[in-house]
Design a protein around this motif. Structure first.
Motif, mmCIF file in Angstrom:
data_model
loop_
_atom_site.group_PDB
_atom_site.id
_atom_site.type_symbol
_atom_site.label_atom_id
_atom_site.label_comp_id
_atom_site.label_asym_id
_atom_site.label_seq_id
_atom_site.Cartn_x
_atom_site.Cartn_y
_atom_site.Cartn_z
ATOM 1 N N THR A 30 0.818 -1.214 0.000
ATOM 2 C CA THR A 30 0.000 0.000 0.000
ATOM 3 C C THR A 30 0.855 1.270 0.000
ATOM 4 O O THR A 30 0.768 2.097 -0.918
ATOM 5 C CB THR A 30 -0.961 -0.007 1.197
ATOM 6 N N VAL A 31 1.688 1.463 1.015
ATOM 7 C CA VAL A 31 2.484 2.685 1.098
ATOM 8 C C VAL A 31 3.515 2.754 -0.018
ATOM 9 O O VAL A 31 3.691 3.786 -0.675
ATOM 10 C CB VAL A 31 3.163 2.802 2.477
ATOM 11 N N GLY A 32 4.222 1.644 -0.260
ATOM 12 C CA GLY A 32 5.261 1.649 -1.278
ATOM 13 C C GLY A 32 4.732 1.960 -2.656
ATOM 14 O O GLY A 32 5.321 2.767 -3.397
ATOM 15 N N HIS A 33 3.611 1.373 -3.034
ATOM 16 C CA HIS A 33 3.069 1.608 -4.368
ATOM 17 C C HIS A 33 2.475 2.999 -4.504
ATOM 18 O O HIS A 33 2.531 3.594 -5.589
ATOM 19 C CB HIS A 33 2.037 0.534 -4.710
ATOM 20 N N ILE A 34 1.915 3.539 -3.423
ATOM 21 C CA ILE A 34 1.438 4.926 -3.483
ATOM 22 C C ILE A 34 2.614 5.867 -3.696
ATOM 23 O O ILE A 34 2.563 6.785 -4.541
ATOM 24 C CB ILE A 34 0.677 5.295 -2.196
ATOM 25 N N GLY A 309 -8.826 3.275 -0.385
ATOM 26 C CA GLY A 309 -8.313 1.952 -0.704
ATOM 27 C C GLY A 309 -9.283 1.146 -1.540
ATOM 28 O O GLY A 309 -8.945 0.662 -2.628
ATOM 29 N N HIS A 310 -10.505 0.991 -1.039
ATOM 30 C CA HIS A 310 -11.497 0.208 -1.765
ATOM 31 C C HIS A 310 -11.853 0.836 -3.109
ATOM 32 O O HIS A 310 -12.243 0.129 -4.038
ATOM 33 C CB HIS A 310 -12.764 0.047 -0.925
ATOM 34 N N PRO A 351 -4.129 0.656 -3.253
ATOM 35 C CA PRO A 351 -5.007 1.250 -4.267
ATOM 36 C C PRO A 351 -4.521 1.038 -5.697
ATOM 37 O O PRO A 351 -5.222 1.424 -6.642
ATOM 38 C CB PRO A 351 -5.011 2.741 -3.899
ATOM 39 N N THR A 352 -3.334 0.430 -5.865
ATOM 40 C CA THR A 352 -2.863 0.091 -7.209
ATOM 41 C C THR A 352 -3.136 -1.366 -7.549
ATOM 42 O O THR A 352 -2.815 -1.815 -8.647
ATOM 43 C CB THR A 352 -1.351 0.346 -7.341
ATOM 44 N N GLU A 357 -10.586 -5.191 -2.969
ATOM 45 C CA GLU A 357 -10.560 -5.766 -1.631
ATOM 46 C C GLU A 357 -9.291 -5.387 -0.861
ATOM 47 O O GLU A 357 -8.331 -4.853 -1.417
ATOM 48 C CB GLU A 357 -10.653 -7.291 -1.723
ATOM 49 N N HIS A 358 -9.301 -5.705 0.435
ATOM 50 C CA HIS A 358 -8.106 -5.560 1.257
ATOM 51 C C HIS A 358 -6.967 -6.400 0.687
ATOM 52 O O HIS A 358 -7.200 -7.364 -0.057
ATOM 53 C CB HIS A 358 -8.373 -6.035 2.691
#
Length: 406
Positions: A30-34, A309-310, A351-352, A357-358
């Motif tokens: 999540t954080v890395g791809h954002i 996210g979703h 989000p990428t 889903e989670h």
């Protein structure tokens, strides 16, 4: 006695868990791809934000190093410029799944040992006997949906038919949930809550973790929009959590956001449930400022997950992270000597990533306070180490599955 503030950034994961492939999530981050998306110009939105991800305060606490521990790389812009100003590390979930209750309960010392029940990705998704019982007991003309779906998409798809027929929209996801969406004005908010209470009882034999009321407003002409009056009807944790330990010791507890719902309102003390991350953080800081010695504030910030996210919204998620980072000085300001604040997460929601889903991810653990030690706490093999460490800090007897890092 010291006090403690626990902040869960809902879904802010930092890289796939060791067993992420089992969930189809190997490589999620999540954080890395954002951060990578923002560095490449894919996090820009006119009027909202632009450019690289800027989290100077979280980076100074060691967020980038926690990410490196989880994935082997520091995301763009998150390397600290000096020695981190906090204890930093990353934690692995031992409970099966990637849902909100499992993550929070394990943070509070109680990993879920038995698998949750899930509904299949079929149409219909729900057992016929469950649907029939809900219709009879809640006095419904029927239901709509009955499938896996994104909450916003299914309201757009069935909102107009819901208004015409009075049938609530029932849907599920990869999580252990039974969700019911209905119009606040035509169906009625209290009727929606009562329908969910009935569904909660009916879902117990299926080991479903949560029944969620998803109220919305609007019209076919103007569009439909979910409101802030969501309500979760969860099963209670299977054993005593950190909250139970605090209650038994007579400590002051304040639960902010959806914490009360997640723990089935057991030992959650004074509950405050504003709308939105900013208002929830305001309420938590106000509560902490007046908290007596030995007290505890437990905060969930859900907008990262539900709003961004979703919805696979990279710019919105990045802006939400930056808005939280900008308020770190306010968190520092309410901490007195000996107080502890821990910032963590309950799962990922990249989000990428594919789908809505989670994602099964490791989470950051950043612990700080005036006069407290700094440095690496490495990999924690269970989220329960967070609860054990907070219990030790607050002078409670150790309990549960965790091991304190002190």
């Amino acid at each position: 006695m010291a006090r403690a503030l626990l902040i869960v950034l809902d879904s802010v994961g930092i890289g796939g868990a060791p067993d992420a492939a089992r969930y189809g999530d190997a490589g999620s981050d999540t954080v890395g791809h954002i951060a990578e998306a923002c560095a490449a110009g894919r996090g820009d939105r006119p009027g909202l934000r632009a450019g690289p991800l800027r989290l100077p305060n979280l980076a100074a606490f060691g967020l980038g190093l926690a990410c490196e521990g989880a994935t082997g790389r520091v995301p763009p812009g998150l390397a600290p410029e000096a020695e981190p100003q906090a204890l930093w590390g990353h934690a692995v979930e031992t409970a099966a799944g990637k849902d909100t209750p499992s993550g929070h309960w394990e943070i509070a010392g109680v990993p879920v040992r038995e698998a949750w029940g899930h509904f299949p990705d079929t149409h219909p998704a729900f057992p016929a006997e469950l649907t029939a019982a809900l219709i009879v007991r809640a006095g419904l003309p029927g239901i709509l949906g009955d499938r896996h779906a994104s909450g916003t998409a299914i309201i757009d798809a069935f909102g107009a038919e819901h208004l015409r027929t009075g049938r609530p929209i029932c849907y599920t996801s990869a999580d252990s949930v039974f969700q019911i969406a209905a119009h606040e004005e035509t169906f009625g908010l209290e009727r929606l809550y009562e329908t969910c209470r009935i569904a909660r009882d009916l879902c117990d034999p299926y080991r479903v973790g949560r029944v969620i009321a998803r109220p919305f407003i609007g019209s076919e002409k103007d569009g439909f929009h979910r409101t802030s009056r969501r309500k979760d009807f969860s099963v209670a944790p299977p054993a005593a959590t950190l909250l139970d330990g605090l209650a038994a010791a007579g400590r002051a507890v304040v639960s902010v956001g959806k914490i009360g719902d997640i723990f089935a309102h057991r030992a959650t003390g004074r509950e405050i449930k504003p709308a939105g991350n900013a208002a929830c953080l305001d309420a938590a800081l106000d509560a902490f400022a007046g908290l007596p010695d030995g007290g505890f504030v437990f905060l969930n910030l859900v907008d990262f997950d539900t709003e961004h996210g979703h919805r696979r919204d990279v710019p919105g998620y990045a802006a939400e992270l930056e808005a939280f980072d900008a308020r770190i000085p306010e968190i520092h300001a309410v901490l007195k000597s000996g107080d502890l604040c821990v910032i963590t997460a309950d799962h990922g929601n990249d989000p990428t990533w594919i789908g809505t889903e989670h994602t099964r991810e490791q989470v950051p653990v950043l612990a700080f306070g005036p006069g407290l030690a700094t440095g690496s706490i490495g990999q924690r093999d269970t989220f329960a180490d967070i609860g054990a460490s907070m219990a030790a800090h607050l002078g409670l007897s150790l309990f549960g599955a965790g091991r304190a890092w002190w």
